[in-house]
Design a protein around this motif. Structure first.
Motif: not given
Lengths: 144, 131
Positions: A31-43
């Motif tokens: 989960f934390e890795m996907y959240s990390w990726i999500f922050m960059r892609m959504s950003g």
């Protein structure tokens, strides 16, 4: 190292490249890795969506001074801007909620404080997403 | 005592303060987003109630706060790009300090004309002879 009382667990910093070991619940997924990726892609998407929104709403063509109900009705007559605003709403709210989750995890020391702050956060995010989505989908330009 | 180091990615100097500013602006934007979805939701109540709330956005003090919010969003966006460069560009961590100053330069270059257009009306009505 021996176990200590709750709320005062010893701080263990693993080597960054160490393989994650499975201990307790919550560490079974990435989960934390996907959240990390999500922050960059959504950003990345939000940079376009939000800076575009700010440019149109606050800078161009006398900015905020020209905004009223009629202006919103004109924009939301177009599916393009409704889609823009819907994506902006969801991405910004999820990006912000995930950011606040990190902030709470960092600063709220007691387990119960952390739990209740996050419950408050998730409740507010749910309400904002439901309300915002409903407003975009049910907008009625002829309302009195 | 040893001379203070030039700072690592998150400890001291540009790396640390850009991180602090990223947090502060992020939390600020999140709370504004909450208020902003509520005020926009008034379009489902009545055109009049929406217009009344939007009119507060046009007053001088709130207008100035909008400029602050725009600055917070712009900084968060630019520093977000810097973070992505640190994470995905092989030379990113080495140039993180230079990138901090680069985004601050871009920030100033964008905010100066931005402030002009955002505050133009307020300044004209407050200090100008024309309305």
């Amino acid at each position: 190292m021996t176990a200590t009382a709750e709320g005062a667990a010893p701080v263990v910093i693993e080597a960054p490249r160490a393989r994650r070991t499975r201990h307790g619940k919550g560490s079974r997924t990435n989960f934390e890795m996907y959240s990390w990726i999500f922050m960059r892609m959504s950003g990345l998407l939000l940079i376009v969506l939000v800076l575009g929104h700010l440019l149109i709403m606050n800078v161009l063509d006398s900015g905020v001074q020209r905004i009223n109900f009629g202006f919103v009705a004109g924009r939301w007559a177009s599916p393009f801007w409704r889609t823009w605003d819907l994506m902006q709403l969801w991405l910004a709210e999820l990006h912000g909620t995930n950011g606040l989750r990190t902030v709470i995890n960092d600063y709220a020391v007691r387990d119960s404080t952390r739990f209740w702050l996050k419950m408050l956060l998730y409740t507010s995010a749910f309400l904002v997403l439901v309300l915002g989505t409903l407003v975009i989908f049910t907008f009625d330009p002829t309302i009195k | 005592m040893a001379k203070a180091p030039a700072g690592t990615l998150y400890r001291g100097r540009e790396g640390m303060w850009s991180w602090v500013a990223h947090r502060v602006t992020g939390v600020l934007i999140f709370f504004f987003l909450f208020a902003h979805v509520l005020d926009t939701a008034l379009v489902r109540v009545s055109p009049d109630s929406y217009d009344r709330v939007i009119n507060t956005y046009k007053t001088p003090i709130v207008n100035l706060m909008e400029l602050g919010l725009t600055g917070a969003v712009l900084y968060h966006a630019l520093n977000g790009l810097r973070i992505m460069a640190i994470d995905f560009w092989e030379k990113g961590p080495r140039y993180q300090r230079q990138m901090t100053w680069a985004i601050l330069a871009v920030f100033v270059v964008v905010m100066v004309p931005g402030a002009y257009f955002m505050l133009e009306h307020t300044v004209r009505t407050m200090f100008g002879s024309a309305t």
